[in-house]
Design a protein around this motif. Structure first.
Motif, short mmCIF file in Angstrom:
data_model
loop_
_atom_site.label_atom_id
_atom_site.label_comp_id
_atom_site.label_asym_id
_atom_site.label_seq_id
_atom_site.Cartn_x
_atom_site.Cartn_y
_atom_site.Cartn_z
N LEU A 36 40.82 33.99 -28.66
CA LEU A 36 42.17 32.21 -28.63
C LEU A 36 42.86 32.12 -27.34
O LEU A 36 42.81 31.29 -26.66
CB LEU A 36 42.17 31.61 -30.34
N ALA A 37 44.27 33.19 -27.69
CA ALA A 37 44.63 33.08 -26.23
C ALA A 37 44.41 33.16 -24.87
O ALA A 37 45.18 31.88 -24.54
CB ALA A 37 45.94 34.66 -27.03
N GLN A 38 43.51 33.88 -24.96
CA GLN A 38 42.78 33.88 -23.15
C GLN A 38 42.23 32.78 -22.79
O GLN A 38 42.09 31.37 -21.79
CB GLN A 38 41.50 34.52 -23.27
N LEU A 39 41.28 31.60 -23.99
CA LEU A 39 41.35 30.12 -23.98
C LEU A 39 42.18 28.81 -24.28
O LEU A 39 41.38 28.05 -23.56
CB LEU A 39 40.30 30.01 -25.51
N GLN A 40 43.23 28.91 -24.36
CA GLN A 40 43.90 28.17 -24.09
C GLN A 40 44.79 28.47 -22.03
O GLN A 40 45.10 27.24 -22.20
CB GLN A 40 45.51 28.54 -24.71
N VAL A 41 44.12 29.18 -21.94
CA VAL A 41 44.40 29.50 -20.28
C VAL A 41 44.41 27.58 -19.58
O VAL A 41 42.68 27.80 -19.73
CB VAL A 41 44.19 30.35 -19.64
N PRO A 42 44.50 26.99 -18.97
CA PRO A 42 44.18 26.03 -17.77
C PRO A 42 43.04 26.39 -16.98
O PRO A 42 43.09 27.22 -16.78
CB PRO A 42 45.19 25.50 -17.64
N PHE A 43 42.22 25.58 -17.41
CA PHE A 43 41.33 26.26 -16.27
C PHE A 43 40.46 27.09 -15.21
O PHE A 43 38.62 27.16 -15.52
CB PHE A 43 41.91 25.63 -14.40
N LEU A 44 40.82 28.34 -15.96
CA LEU A 44 39.60 29.36 -15.75
C LEU A 44 38.78 29.88 -17.31
O LEU A 44 37.64 29.82 -16.54
CB LEU A 44 40.96 31.13 -15.64
N PRO A 45 39.38 29.41 -18.19
CA PRO A 45 38.12 29.18 -19.47
C PRO A 45 36.57 28.29 -19.08
O PRO A 45 35.52 29.14 -19.29
CB PRO A 45 38.89 29.26 -20.40
N GLU A 46 36.45 27.18 -18.21
CA GLU A 46 36.02 26.84 -18.27
C GLU A 46 35.47 26.91 -16.79
O GLU A 46 33.73 26.96 -17.75
CB GLU A 46 36.59 25.53 -17.16
N ARG A 47 35.64 28.19 -15.65
CA ARG A 47 34.80 28.21 -14.78
C ARG A 47 33.67 29.66 -15.70
O ARG A 47 32.54 30.41 -15.35
CB ARG A 47 35.48 29.06 -13.57
N SER A 48 34.89 30.53 -16.59
CA SER A 48 34.15 31.56 -16.54
C SER A 48 32.77 31.54 -17.59
O SER A 48 31.63 32.32 -18.05
CB SER A 48 35.45 31.94 -17.73
N LEU A 49 33.18 30.79 -18.97
CA LEU A 49 32.01 30.07 -19.61
C LEU A 49 30.64 29.41 -19.27
O LEU A 49 29.38 29.98 -19.17
CB LEU A 49 32.20 29.40 -20.83
N THR A 50 31.14 28.90 -18.08
CA THR A 50 29.70 28.32 -17.04
C THR A 50 29.38 29.48 -16.13
O THR A 50 28.01 29.26 -15.09
CB THR A 50 30.12 26.78 -16.51
N GLN A 51 30.32 30.54 -15.48
CA GLN A 51 29.71 31.33 -14.69
C GLN A 51 29.70 32.35 -14.69
O GLN A 51 29.08 33.23 -13.71
CB GLN A 51 30.60 30.83 -13.10
N THR A 52 30.41 32.95 -15.59
CA THR A 52 30.46 34.35 -16.19
C THR A 52 29.63 34.31 -17.49
O THR A 52 28.78 33.61 -17.88
CB THR A 52 31.41 34.96 -16.01
N ASP A 53 29.42 35.93 -18.17
CA ASP A 53 29.25 35.86 -19.15
C ASP A 53 29.65 35.89 -20.18
O ASP A 53 29.87 36.56 -20.99
CB ASP A 53 28.44 37.74 -19.49
N LEU A 54 30.98 35.44 -19.98
CA LEU A 54 31.96 34.73 -21.23
C LEU A 54 31.45 34.54 -22.20
O LEU A 54 31.75 35.24 -24.00
CB LEU A 54 33.35 34.42 -20.43
N LEU A 55 30.56 33.32 -21.90
CA LEU A 55 30.31 32.70 -23.43
C LEU A 55 29.68 33.37 -24.11
O LEU A 55 29.51 33.60 -25.35
CB LEU A 55 28.85 31.94 -22.66
N GLY A 56 28.63 34.67 -23.17
CA GLY A 56 27.88 35.70 -23.90
C GLY A 56 28.97 36.37 -25.05
O GLY A 56 28.18 37.30 -25.91
#
Length: 309
Positions: free
Chosen positions: A160-180
């Motif tokens: 949850l701390a990681q997901l508070q960071v602006p912008f980076l989680p948005e890219r990671s969820l759609t472009q990397t395996d963060l969602l998985g």
């Protein structure tokens, strides 16, 4: 890569409709009798998902005679994605408006994760339209006895701390395996590539990933603000309607041993179920058992559904 909202209108034993509520347009997947006298059951998804998370329950509840509406919450799936309104109080107004747009006076509200927080909040913020509430993998948001941080697993706090960071989680969820990674860490079962890809596609609908994160960020960090304090004060009122809470024994986000601390204190009529071997994503990890528990509980709080014969 981007997707279109029509990509999340997945075909199945349900029908897709769009209804107005609270100044926006919301998508619902409907099943069950087309009869406004049938008890309405609203299904609310969590992060990082959309209405499809309830695919195993929609038809089963509809076949039992309930009028079922699995809703894409504000900012997700095929619903509108305005720039504001991702706090829980606004989302309860959205749900109340959808209930009325579907022609019902009251509904049983069933939510998972963040949707479970909305379901809990419906009982005190929207009591006129709420006949009962069920929350899956969602401790009561009142935080009377323990803080949010205490409710989380150690890994959940870090994520949850990681997901508070602006912008980076948005890219990671759609472009990397963060969602998985989130699905695997918070859940307790394996996820097929097809399911992960479906959720990633939904987040690639324009503005969906940012707005989904905004809802999570508000819940995780807005409590020190004036609106957050007012919200916590409101949801600390006793809940008089029947309530069901289901929690996974191996939930990787919320600690199972503290899941029912505040709900036990606030609910006059609470049924609590701990599901062995299941993680955070109960509707998908234990679909048959979740459906069985819901149907049994609905029989007691909403009566039998309307016959479809």
């Amino acid at each position: 890569m981007t997707a279109d909202y029509t990509d999340v209108l997945i075909p199945g034993p349900w029908r897709h409709e769009f209804v107005p509520a609270n100044g926006a347009r919301f998508h619902v997947a409907l099943a069950g009798p087309d009869d406004r006298q049938a008890p309405l059951v609203m299904l609310l998804h969590s992060f990082p998902q959309f209405w499809w998370a309830w695919r195993h329950q929609i038809a089963a509840l509809g076949d039992a005679g309930y009028r079922v509406a699995a809703m894409d919450l504000r900012g997700t799936g095929a619903s509108d994605k305005p720039p504001l309104g991702y706090d829980v109080p606004s989302r309860t107004r959205d749900v109340a408006g959808v209930v009325r747009s579907l022609g019902a006076e009251r509904a049983v509200v069933v939510g998972h994760g963040l949707g479970g927080s909305v379901a809990w909040s419906m009982a005190t913020l929207q009591p006129v339209v709420t006949s009962a509430v069920a929350a899956l993998a969602a401790p009561h948001p009142a935080r009377l006895h323990v803080s949010l941080r205490s409710l989380l697993t150690r890994r959940g706090v870090a994520r949850l701390a990681q997901l508070q960071v602006p912008f980076l989680p948005e890219r990671s969820l759609t472009q990397t395996d963060l969602l998985g990674q989130l699905l695997r860490e918070w859940g307790a079962t394996a996820w097929s590539d097809g399911v992960v890809d479906t959720y990633r596609t939904a987040l690639q609908v324009p503005f969906a990933v940012h707005n989904s994160l905004e809802a999570l960020r508000w819940y995780a960090s807005a409590m020190p603000s004036g609106s957050g304090r007012r919200y916590l004060s409101a949801v600390r009122a006793p809940i008089s309607v029947p309530a069901l809470q289901i929690h996974g024994e191996r939930d990787g986000l919320f600690r199972a041993d503290l899941a029912d601390v505040d709900s036990t204190a606030l609910c006059k009529d609470l049924r609590f179920e701990l599901v062995a071997g299941a993680g955070h994503f109960l509707p998908e990890e234990a679909p048959d058992l979740v459906t069985e528990i819901l149907l049994e509980w609905l029989e007691t709080v909403a009566g039998g559904g309307v016959s479809r014969s």
